[in-house]
Design a protein around this motif. Sequence first.
Motif, PDB file in Angstrom:
ATOM      1  N   ALA A 127     -21.305  34.534 -30.216  1.00  5.14           N
ATOM      2  CA  ALA A 127     -22.011  33.350 -30.729  1.00  5.14           C
ATOM      3  C   ALA A 127     -23.353  33.253 -30.033  1.00  5.14           C
ATOM      4  O   ALA A 127     -23.603  33.931 -29.026  1.00  5.14           O
ATOM      5  CB  ALA A 127     -21.203  32.073 -30.486  1.00  5.14           C
ATOM      6  N   GLY A 128     -24.208  32.410 -30.577  1.00  9.92           N
ATOM      7  CA  GLY A 128     -25.493  32.131 -29.944  1.00  9.92           C
ATOM      8  C   GLY A 128     -25.696  30.637 -29.810  1.00  9.92           C
ATOM      9  O   GLY A 128     -25.222  29.857 -30.644  1.00  9.92           O
ATOM     10  N   ILE A 129     -26.343  30.250 -28.729  1.00  9.67           N
ATOM     11  CA  ILE A 129     -26.740  28.847 -28.524  1.00  9.67           C
ATOM     12  C   ILE A 129     -28.232  28.895 -28.252  1.00  9.67           C
ATOM     13  O   ILE A 129     -28.655  29.329 -27.185  1.00  9.67           O
ATOM     14  CB  ILE A 129     -26.042  28.222 -27.310  1.00  9.67           C
TER      15      ILE A 129
ATOM     16  N   VAL B 267     -20.485  25.170 -43.212  1.00  7.62           N
ATOM     17  CA  VAL B 267     -19.785  24.576 -42.072  1.00  7.62           C
ATOM     18  C   VAL B 267     -19.692  25.645 -40.980  1.00  7.62           C
ATOM     19  O   VAL B 267     -19.290  26.776 -41.255  1.00  7.62           O
ATOM     20  CB  VAL B 267     -18.388  24.099 -42.502  1.00  7.62           C
ATOM     21  N   PRO B 268     -20.088  25.328 -39.750  1.00  5.49           N
ATOM     22  CA  PRO B 268     -20.077  26.348 -38.691  1.00  5.49           C
ATOM     23  C   PRO B 268     -18.684  26.918 -38.457  1.00  5.49           C
ATOM     24  O   PRO B 268     -17.676  26.234 -38.621  1.00  5.49           O
ATOM     25  CB  PRO B 268     -20.569  25.575 -37.457  1.00  5.49           C
ATOM     26  N   ALA B 269     -18.647  28.170 -38.083  1.00  2.31           N
ATOM     27  CA  ALA B 269     -17.377  28.854 -37.844  1.00  2.31           C
ATOM     28  C   ALA B 269     -16.774  28.417 -36.520  1.00  2.31           C
ATOM     29  O   ALA B 269     -17.487  28.190 -35.538  1.00  2.31           O
ATOM     30  CB  ALA B 269     -17.600  30.354 -37.816  1.00  2.31           C
ATOM     31  N   VAL B 270     -15.460  28.291 -36.498  1.00  2.00           N
ATOM     32  CA  VAL B 270     -14.721  28.101 -35.251  1.00  2.00           C
ATOM     33  C   VAL B 270     -14.434  29.481 -34.661  1.00  2.00           C
ATOM     34  O   VAL B 270     -13.996  30.384 -35.374  1.00  2.00           O
ATOM     35  CB  VAL B 270     -13.403  27.353 -35.501  1.00  2.00           C
ATOM     36  N   VAL B 271     -14.700  29.640 -33.383  1.00  2.00           N
ATOM     37  CA  VAL B 271     -14.438  30.912 -32.705  1.00  2.00           C
ATOM     38  C   VAL B 271     -13.251  30.734 -31.763  1.00  2.00           C
ATOM     39  O   VAL B 271     -13.262  29.866 -30.880  1.00  2.00           O
ATOM     40  CB  VAL B 271     -15.667  31.387 -31.904  1.00  2.00           C
ATOM     41  N   ASN B 272     -12.216  31.536 -31.983  1.00  2.82           N
ATOM     42  CA  ASN B 272     -11.065  31.556 -31.090  1.00  2.82           C
ATOM     43  C   ASN B 272     -11.291  32.690 -30.081  1.00  2.82           C
ATOM     44  O   ASN B 272     -11.368  33.862 -30.457  1.00  2.82           O
ATOM     45  CB  ASN B 272      -9.789  31.776 -31.905  1.00  2.82           C
TER      46      ASN B 272
ATOM     47  N   ARG C  16     -30.443  21.603 -53.768  1.00  3.09           N
ATOM     48  CA  ARG C  16     -30.158  21.566 -52.336  1.00  3.09           C
ATOM     49  C   ARG C  16     -29.026  22.547 -52.056  1.00  3.09           C
ATOM     50  O   ARG C  16     -27.964  22.467 -52.671  1.00  3.09           O
ATOM     51  CB  ARG C  16     -29.743  20.147 -51.914  1.00  3.09           C
TER      52      ARG C  16
ATOM     53  N   PRO D 180     -26.205  23.547 -49.765  1.00  2.24           N
ATOM     54  CA  PRO D 180     -25.460  22.936 -48.650  1.00  2.24           C
ATOM     55  C   PRO D 180     -25.416  23.873 -47.454  1.00  2.24           C
ATOM     56  O   PRO D 180     -25.242  25.086 -47.616  1.00  2.24           O
ATOM     57  CB  PRO D 180     -24.053  22.731 -49.215  1.00  2.24           C
ATOM     58  N   ALA D 181     -25.596  23.323 -46.269  1.00  2.00           N
ATOM     59  CA  ALA D 181     -25.430  24.117 -45.049  1.00  2.00           C
ATOM     60  C   ALA D 181     -23.970  24.525 -44.953  1.00  2.00           C
ATOM     61  O   ALA D 181     -23.066  23.779 -45.328  1.00  2.00           O
ATOM     62  CB  ALA D 181     -25.830  23.283 -43.834  1.00  2.00           C
TER      63      ALA D 181
END
Lengths: 130, 130
Positions: free
Chosen positions: B32-34, B9-14, B4, B6-7
């Motif tokens: 970023a994209g949503i 961890v999403p980045a924090v954007v300042n 497996r 691991p995904a």
Amino acid sequence: MTTRIPAAVPAVVNIAAALARFSDHWAQRRIAGINDYDVKVAKIQGEFVWHTHDDTDEFMLVISGRLTVRFREGDVVLDPGEFVVVPRGVEHCTAAAEETSILLLEPAGVVNTGDAGGELTKAVRELEPS
Amino acid sequence: MTTRIPAAVPAVVNIAAALARFSDHWAQRRIAGINDYDVKVAKIQGEFVWHTHDDTDEFMLVISGRLTVRFREGDVVLDPGEFVVVPRGVEHCTAAAEETSILLLEPAGVVNTGDAGGELTKAVRELEPS
């Protein structure tokens, strides 16, 4: 002769003013729409429920306070002016030691608790009028 | 045995840090994209071109400075922490007397000058690496 009805000038939304209109936690208020997406604000404190949105990413921007987003692989901590996009299908849990205000963006109709359900499940409300 | 992966961890954007990485005006950076939407930032000063997006609403949040959005029926003026959603099909023109930083949200592929085209038309770029 046709009568042209002028389009209204769009409203300016002040995020802090919107947040000042309510005080309950974990209860999203819709403050605007972008196509079929909802722009929402919420006040949170404590820890939410672990959940997943299988069909959509979720955008969270911190307005005040400090947000922790827990993932199974680790936490991220966000201060005001910082955002994260939680990818679809990724289990997560939001938490805040102090009262924290966030702006959220996701498609209309997304359930706040995702696949988890439970007592924290709440429909999005329209913001209280000023 | 399956491995497996691991995904991440999403980045924090300042947002402020992203804005600090470039200085040119009227040149959107994707940060970023949503789902199929782009989250973008831009620095603007002066006046843009009047244009319309026939197929999408456009979200603009002021990060610093002061943004004027002109409509044929009147202007709105936004300070930091304020946003407006320009409805699809509504002609508008952005302007700023002083340098102003904004966060934009709209579907990927939207052309900045809408139906107007012209020399201010620019493709969205990825943000410069830190």
